[in-house]
Design an enzyme around this catalytic site. Structure first.
Site, PDB file in Angstrom:
ATOM      1  N   GLY A  71       5.348   4.362  -2.664  1.00  0.00           N
ATOM      2  CA  GLY A  71       4.239   3.579  -2.130  1.00  0.00           C
ATOM      3  C   GLY A  71       4.084   2.382  -3.054  1.00  0.00           C
ATOM      4  O   GLY A  71       3.456   2.481  -4.111  1.00  0.00           O
ATOM      5  N   ALA A  72       4.744   1.286  -2.680  1.00  0.00           N
ATOM      6  CA  ALA A  72       4.822   0.135  -3.593  1.00  0.00           C
ATOM      7  C   ALA A  72       4.058  -1.053  -3.037  1.00  0.00           C
ATOM      8  O   ALA A  72       4.554  -2.169  -3.000  1.00  0.00           O
ATOM      9  CB  ALA A  72       6.284  -0.221  -3.855  1.00  0.00           C
ATOM     10  N   GLY A  73       2.830  -0.796  -2.584  1.00  0.00           N
ATOM     11  CA  GLY A  73       1.949  -1.889  -2.173  1.00  0.00           C
ATOM     12  C   GLY A  73       1.362  -2.543  -3.403  1.00  0.00           C
ATOM     13  O   GLY A  73       2.069  -2.764  -4.402  1.00  0.00           O
ATOM     14  N   ALA A  74       0.075  -2.847  -3.369  1.00  0.00           N
ATOM     15  CA  ALA A  74      -0.552  -3.556  -4.479  1.00  0.00           C
ATOM     16  C   ALA A  74      -0.426  -2.768  -5.785  1.00  0.00           C
ATOM     17  O   ALA A  74       0.139  -3.252  -6.781  1.00  0.00           O
ATOM     18  CB  ALA A  74      -2.014  -3.811  -4.138  1.00  0.00           C
TER      19      ALA A  74
ATOM     20  N   LYS B 111     -14.723   8.413 -10.392  1.00  0.00           N
ATOM     21  CA  LYS B 111     -14.080   7.231  -9.788  1.00  0.00           C
ATOM     22  C   LYS B 111     -14.407   7.154  -8.302  1.00  0.00           C
ATOM     23  O   LYS B 111     -14.602   6.067  -7.740  1.00  0.00           O
ATOM     24  CB  LYS B 111     -12.552   7.284  -9.992  1.00  0.00           C
ATOM     25  CG  LYS B 111     -11.768   6.158  -9.286  1.00  0.00           C
ATOM     26  CD  LYS B 111     -11.929   4.806  -9.944  1.00  0.00           C
ATOM     27  CE  LYS B 111     -11.514   3.613  -9.086  1.00  0.00           C
ATOM     28  NZ  LYS B 111     -10.115   3.388  -8.909  1.00  0.00           N
TER      29      LYS B 111
ATOM     30  N   ASN C 279     -15.692   4.031  -5.715  1.00  0.00           N
ATOM     31  CA  ASN C 279     -15.171   3.677  -4.392  1.00  0.00           C
ATOM     32  C   ASN C 279     -16.168   3.968  -3.277  1.00  0.00           C
ATOM     33  O   ASN C 279     -16.211   3.254  -2.275  1.00  0.00           O
ATOM     34  CB  ASN C 279     -13.862   4.439  -4.123  1.00  0.00           C
ATOM     35  CG  ASN C 279     -12.810   4.133  -5.166  1.00  0.00           C
ATOM     36  OD1 ASN C 279     -12.351   5.012  -5.870  1.00  0.00           O
ATOM     37  ND2 ASN C 279     -12.454   2.859  -5.297  1.00  0.00           N
TER      38      ASN C 279
ATOM     39  N   ASN D 214     -16.340   0.107  -2.367  1.00  0.00           N
ATOM     40  CA  ASN D 214     -15.344  -0.179  -1.331  1.00  0.00           C
ATOM     41  C   ASN D 214     -16.004  -0.404   0.028  1.00  0.00           C
ATOM     42  O   ASN D 214     -15.732  -1.392   0.712  1.00  0.00           O
ATOM     43  CB  ASN D 214     -14.303   0.952  -1.248  1.00  0.00           C
ATOM     44  CG  ASN D 214     -13.390   0.965  -2.455  1.00  0.00           C
ATOM     45  OD1 ASN D 214     -13.769   0.516  -3.535  1.00  0.00           O
ATOM     46  ND2 ASN D 214     -12.183   1.476  -2.303  1.00  0.00           N
TER      47      ASN D 214
ATOM     48  N   GLU E 258      -9.462   4.091   3.898  1.00  0.00           N
ATOM     49  CA  GLU E 258      -9.460   5.443   3.310  1.00  0.00           C
ATOM     50  C   GLU E 258     -10.848   6.087   3.349  1.00  0.00           C
ATOM     51  O   GLU E 258     -11.090   7.055   2.646  1.00  0.00           O
ATOM     52  CB  GLU E 258      -8.999   5.352   1.846  1.00  0.00           C
ATOM     53  CG  GLU E 258      -7.569   4.884   1.680  1.00  0.00           C
ATOM     54  CD  GLU E 258      -7.153   4.843   0.211  1.00  0.00           C
ATOM     55  OE1 GLU E 258      -7.722   4.021  -0.542  1.00  0.00           O
ATOM     56  OE2 GLU E 258      -6.280   5.626  -0.179  1.00  0.00           O
TER      57      GLU E 258
END
Ligand code: NAD
Ligand code: AOT
Length: 312
Positions: free
Chosen positions: A7-10, A187, A191, A195, A273
């Site tokens: 998973g190589a998004g941001a 955490k 979010n 978020n 999410e």
């Protein structure tokens, strides 16, 4: 260390870049063809604390995974709803020795990971690093961050400490936590406020923090998370957690960050999410017979916004 970023998004790109620069053998795995092709052709481009850099790093689509390349470490950085499929797709990269580190936002990802990975190899945690996707093959990275992580398997404490030390060698500032479920809920409170509220109000964290109602809303949401967490044996110090959440308002540190939910929903009309954050607290509240009216409404409002924007 042979590291696969699944998973190589941001965020996956941030970790990939930092671990590659730290001398690790990094490969990116992702399902977004335009992004993978852009990285293959032009390298992974980043504005890294104001400096434009290009990193040449191997990258492949999930569908191109070969069984020959076993990883020492796989870092999961999909969105929550993509996690199960990613775990299925990366099976060929996993040996009995491969450690899996999950740093996704949200609650309860270990239930998904345990279906595919032996407990002794699972490490979970959370991160205060941030990242933004500018477009295929391009990310914007600024500010500092940290990681907290812990082993899920018995007798793997030293392995978790070694893993934290290895990540810190690349500047990722990772620490072993002896109470990771506390850290994950803490955490999730960040979010569960920033978020959804930044997405609904169309502001960054500093702008939300500057409103008169911000403090009351944060306190109420944190109290709902804490009531549910208590039923799971996690006793949040709510005053400390509120202070932690509100530290994100500071425009001199990360206040100017638009949370990943904002980037997804408002900028890119992607699904969010929310069901793994406030939605998870709402579901658990119903299970434990605890009222969670703010989390219920915030979850519904984000789903309304997804519908209005035709999010996919
Ligand atoms: P991301 O959306 O950037 O990447 C996740 C996946 O979505 C990747 O596979 C990516 O290629 C794909 N994707 C991204 N944009 C796409 C598009 N336009 N079309 C098709 N596919 C696309 O996710 P992220 O922000 O890196 O977050 C990963 C995890 O880390 C999440 O759980 C998130 O909540 C958490 N997290 C994010 C941040 C942040 O600042 N971004 C900070 C801390 C934690
Ligand atoms: C964040 N942001 O977790 C990170 O964007 O999803 C996100 C996220 C660290 C501190 C504050 C917010």
């Amino acid at each position: 260390m042979k590291v696969i970023i699944a998973g190589a998004g941001a965020m996956g790109s941030r970790f990939g870049i930092m671990l590659h620069r730290g001398g690790n053998d990094v490969t990116l795995v992702d399902g977004w063809a335009d992004h993978v092709n852009a990285i293959k052709e032009h390298g992974l481009k980043a504005n890294f604390n104001g400096e434009d850099i290009t990193v040449k790093v191997p990258v492949m689509l999930q569908s191109q995974i070969k069984s020959s390349e076993k990883a020492d470490l796989i870092i999961l950085f999909t969105k929550s709803m993509q996690l199960d499929k990613m775990l299925q797709d990366i099976k060929p990269l996993i040996s009995d020795q491969t450690k899996i580190l999950c740093l996704l936002n949200g609650i309860g990802h270990e239930d998904t990971i345990e279906k595919y990975i032996p407990m002794k190899n699972i490490f979970i945690g959370n991160t205060m690093w941030t990242a933004g996707l500018v477009g295929p093959g391009q990310v914007k990275l600024f500010g500092n961050g940290s990681i907290e992580l812990q082993n899920l398997g018995k007798d793997q404490e030293n392995a978790a400490k070694d893993l934290a030390a290895a990540l810190s060698e690349s500047g990722l500032n990772a620490k072993y936590s002896d109470n990771i479920h506390y850290s994950i809920y803490r955490k999730a409170c960040v979010n569960g406020t920033m978020n959804c509220l930044c997405s609904i109000l169309d502001v960054n964290m500093a702008e939300f923090g500057a409103t008169k109602s911000a403090h009351d809303i944060v306190v109420t949401v944190v109290n709902e998370f804490a009531a549910v967490a208590k039923h799971e044996g996690v006793n949040l110090d709510t005053a400390e957690v509120v202070e932690h959440v509100e530290s994100c308002f500071d425009p001199e540190t990360i206040g100017k960050h638009y949370p990943s939910m904002y980037q997804d929903l408002i900028n890119n009309h992607r699904l969010t999410e929310i069901d793994y954050i406030n939605g998870a607290v709402s579901r658990k509240g119903k299970k434990y017979n605890i009222a969670t009216p703010y989390c219920d409404l915030l979850t519904q409002l984000i789903h309304c916004k997804e519908d209005i924007l035709g999010a996919k």
